[in-house]
Design a protein around this motif. Structure first.
Motif, PDB file in Angstrom:
ATOM      1  N   GLY A 185      -8.137  -1.170   3.582  1.00 53.52           N
ATOM      2  CA  GLY A 185      -7.555  -1.482   4.884  1.00 53.52           C
ATOM      3  C   GLY A 185      -7.051  -2.919   4.949  1.00 53.52           C
ATOM      4  N   VAL A 186      -5.958  -3.102   5.677  1.00 49.27           N
ATOM      5  CA  VAL A 186      -5.439  -4.450   5.932  1.00 49.27           C
ATOM      6  C   VAL A 186      -6.419  -5.189   6.842  1.00 49.27           C
ATOM      7  N   THR A 187      -7.013  -4.469   7.788  1.00 56.48           N
ATOM      8  CA  THR A 187      -8.005  -5.075   8.669  1.00 56.48           C
ATOM      9  C   THR A 187      -9.243  -5.479   7.864  1.00 56.48           C
ATOM     10  N   ARG A 200       0.834  -1.204   0.000  1.00 56.05           N
ATOM     11  CA  ARG A 200       0.000   0.000   0.000  1.00 56.05           C
ATOM     12  C   ARG A 200       0.870   1.257   0.000  1.00 56.05           C
ATOM     13  N   LEU A 235     -10.081   3.657   1.080  1.00 51.17           N
ATOM     14  CA  LEU A 235      -8.755   3.164   1.458  1.00 51.17           C
ATOM     15  C   LEU A 235      -8.875   1.666   1.728  1.00 51.17           C
ATOM     16  N   LYS A 269      -3.007   6.491   1.213  1.00 45.51           N
ATOM     17  CA  LYS A 269      -2.938   6.874   2.632  1.00 45.51           C
ATOM     18  C   LYS A 269      -2.067   8.119   2.707  1.00 45.51           C
ATOM     19  N   CYS A 299     -13.497  -0.869  11.255  1.00 44.68           N
ATOM     20  CA  CYS A 299     -12.260  -1.616  11.474  1.00 44.68           C
ATOM     21  C   CYS A 299     -11.053  -0.893  10.901  1.00 44.68           C
ATOM     22  N   GLY A 300      -9.938  -1.038  11.589  1.00 47.22           N
ATOM     23  CA  GLY A 300      -8.668  -0.469  11.170  1.00 47.22           C
ATOM     24  C   GLY A 300      -7.604  -0.921  12.156  1.00 47.22           C
ATOM     25  N   ARG A 306     -14.742  12.984   1.628  1.00 45.56           N
ATOM     26  CA  ARG A 306     -13.295  12.829   1.823  1.00 45.56           C
ATOM     27  C   ARG A 306     -12.581  12.423   0.531  1.00 45.56           C
ATOM     28  N   TYR A 329      -6.820  13.315   5.499  1.00 46.35           N
ATOM     29  CA  TYR A 329      -7.166  13.560   6.897  1.00 46.35           C
ATOM     30  C   TYR A 329      -7.413  15.048   7.136  1.00 46.35           C
ATOM     31  N   LEU A 365     -15.254   5.599   7.294  1.00 47.08           N
ATOM     32  CA  LEU A 365     -15.057   6.646   8.285  1.00 47.08           C
ATOM     33  C   LEU A 365     -13.785   7.414   7.917  1.00 47.08           C
ATOM     34  N   GLY A 366     -13.426   8.419   8.702  1.00 45.94           N
ATOM     35  CA  GLY A 366     -12.232   9.210   8.413  1.00 45.94           C
ATOM     36  C   GLY A 366     -10.968   8.365   8.349  1.00 45.94           C
ATOM     37  N   GLY A 367     -10.900   7.323   9.161  1.00 39.50           N
ATOM     38  CA  GLY A 367      -9.701   6.491   9.188  1.00 39.50           C
ATOM     39  C   GLY A 367      -9.980   5.022   9.405  1.00 39.50           C
ATOM     40  N   MET A 368     -11.209   4.588   9.129  1.00 33.94           N
ATOM     41  CA  MET A 368     -11.552   3.176   9.307  1.00 33.94           C
ATOM     42  C   MET A 368     -12.555   2.733   8.254  1.00 33.94           C
ATOM     43  N   ASN A 369     -12.466   1.473   7.864  1.00 30.41           N
ATOM     44  CA  ASN A 369     -13.454   0.888   6.950  1.00 30.41           C
ATOM     45  C   ASN A 369     -14.661   0.414   7.750  1.00 30.41           C
TER      46      ASN A 369
HETATM   47  C1  LIG Z   1      -5.505   3.455   7.450  1.00 31.20           C
HETATM   48  C2  LIG Z   1      -6.915   3.674   7.047  1.00 31.20           C
HETATM   49  C3  LIG Z   1      -7.892   2.669   7.160  1.00 31.20           C
HETATM   50  C4  LIG Z   1      -7.641   1.334   7.831  1.00 31.20           C
HETATM   51  O1  LIG Z   1      -6.622   0.582   7.247  1.00 31.20           O
HETATM   52  P1  LIG Z   1      -5.893  -0.566   8.063  1.00 31.20           P
HETATM   53  O2  LIG Z   1      -4.857  -1.065   7.127  1.00 31.20           O
HETATM   54  O3  LIG Z   1      -6.912  -1.594   8.385  1.00 31.20           O
HETATM   55  O4  LIG Z   1      -5.331   0.074   9.277  1.00 31.20           O
HETATM   56  C5  LIG Z   1      -9.156   2.928   6.675  1.00 31.20           C
HETATM   57  N1  LIG Z   1      -9.467   4.128   6.123  1.00 31.20           N
HETATM   58  C6  LIG Z   1      -8.556   5.106   6.017  1.00 31.20           C
HETATM   59  C7  LIG Z   1      -8.973   6.394   5.408  1.00 31.20           C
HETATM   60  C8  LIG Z   1      -7.257   4.927   6.468  1.00 31.20           C
HETATM   61  O5  LIG Z   1      -6.372   5.920   6.361  1.00 31.20           O
END
Ligand SMILES: *Cc1c(COP(=O)(O)O)cnc(C)c1O
Length: 361
Positions: free
Chosen positions: A263-265, A98, A261, A200, A305-306, A190, A205, A237-241
């Motif tokens: 996510g690995v999670t 990524r 994005l 990323k 999740c993230g 976003r 953000y 979400l802003g930083g989570m799926n």
């Molecule tokens: C980092 C991030 C995630 C989650 O990714 P993970 O690899 O699961 O930590 C989801 N959405 C956004 C916008 C991110 O920056």
């Protein structure tokens, strides 16, 4: 251990007592270990000056490009201490992939996978005393890359800095694994087709902070963004799926569409679904389908999740029209099961049947 990164030991590391006090109550993103990895790139030499050196400030010219045009990317992953004191990473190859994709989108130089991994491993080995043990604590690792060239012209930078820092972390949300309330932003987006949503990068953000602020004002913890083109499709979400569980056993997450994005999670949960009797589905889901589904009981659970928060139940969605409560505001059975399953693999409490764990030392 890889010898790509030279180690320059910190002559003034934190004392054992200071470190113990921090590890006892680390919070998140507040404290950092004694070292950081750094490498520099320019077109003539490529990547060079690979070092793990004392943690400390950068010297940046006020005209450094990143401060003006935000040419920057980052990653986030964790090191976990297992019961036998060995230290492991979770799927770091996915973060490396990524990081490459994000670099390409932001016109930054690609850091070779072996450098990415070597920087993390060398830092973690050097600062292994900073990896907490017990509970859900871990060492949060933050690789990043930015345009450090002194130049106000608009073009990809010709001097770029890569760095990796790490710091101990406890639980991500201040109030622990309580269901979170989510504000559905109708005004702000976003990401847009062709934009940077799948990378990323700090800019995503920066542009989401005003919506996050709006969420706090509405008494919520996080923001749910809809797609930029129609403001109809649920993204993340802003930083989570996000994920939904339906009454007929589907585990649905929005398809990526180039604006979400990856996510690995998110990817790991897709893989785990069938082991928990759920049918994984990636497809578009509209905000109306989501709200109606929660109201009718078709959608029984929702979670975010993230890496930082792992899996966090969603207790309610708030829109301009009011609040819709998910599963009576409680965490659901599958949400709890999937969270437990991921943590069990990460902390070495069950066999790693997917080959996800990577031993550092
Ligand atoms: C980092 C991030 C995630 C989650 O990714 P993970 O690899 O699961 O930590 C989801 N959405 C956004 C916008 C991110 O920056």
């Amino acid at each position: 251990m890889s010898r790509l990164f030279d180690v320059r030991p910190n002559p003034h590391p934190k004392s054992e007592a200071e470190r113990a006090a921090i590890l006892a109550d680390p919070g998140f993103g507040l404290h950092f270990s004694d070292h950081m990895a750094v490498a520099i790139w320019n077109p003539e030499e490529g990547w060079h000056d690979r070092q793990v050196r004392p943690y400390g400030p950068f010297q940046l010219d006020p005209a450094a490009a990143v401060l003006h045009y935000a040419q920057e990317i980052f990653e986030g992953l964790k090191a976990y201490r297992h019961a036998n004191d060995s230290i492991w990473l979770f799927r770091p190859d996915k973060n490396a992939d990524r990081f490459t994709k994000s670099a390409e989108r932001l016109a930054l130089p690609v850091l070779p996978h072996e450098d990415f991994l070597a920087s993390i491993e060398t830092l973690v080995v050097t600062d292994q005393a900073w990896v907490p043990g017990g509970g859900e604590s871990n060492l949060y690792i933050r690789p990043f890359m930015f345009a450090s060239e002194t130049f106000l012209g608009v073009r990809p930078a010709k001097t770029v800095t890569y760095a990796c820092i790490a710091g101990p972390a406890g639980a991500y949300f201040s109030h622990g694994v309580q269901p979170v309330d989510i504000w559905v932003s109708s005004q702000y987006v976003r990401a847009a087709p062709g934009g940077t949503g799948a990378a990323k990068t700090g800019g995503n953000y920066a542009s989401s902070l005003i919506a996050q602020q709006e969420a706090y004002d509405k008494g919520c913890d996080q923001v749910l963004f809809l797609d930029g083109a129609e403001k109809r499709w649920v993204e993340e979400l802003g930083g989570m799926n996000i994920y939904l569980v339906t009454s007929d056993g589907e585990l649905i997450t929005p398809s990526l569409e180039g604006t979400i994005l990856e996510g690995v999670t998110r990817d790991s949960v897709l893989t785990l679904a069938s082991e928990h009797g759920l049918q994984p589905v990636e497809r578009r889901i509209s905000i109306d389908e989501l709200l109606d589904g929660i109201r009718s009981g078709k959608i029984t659970e929702m979670f975010a999740c993230g890496t930082a928060a792992v899996i966090n139940p969603v207790g309610s969605l708030v829109t301009e029209q009011g609040r819709v409560v998910v599963n009576d505001g409680a965490s659901g059975r599958y949400t709890d099961e999937l969270r437990r399953a991921l943590l069990d693999v990460q902390y070495g409490r069950v066999e790693d049947t997917h080959g996800w764990m990577h031993k550092v030392c």
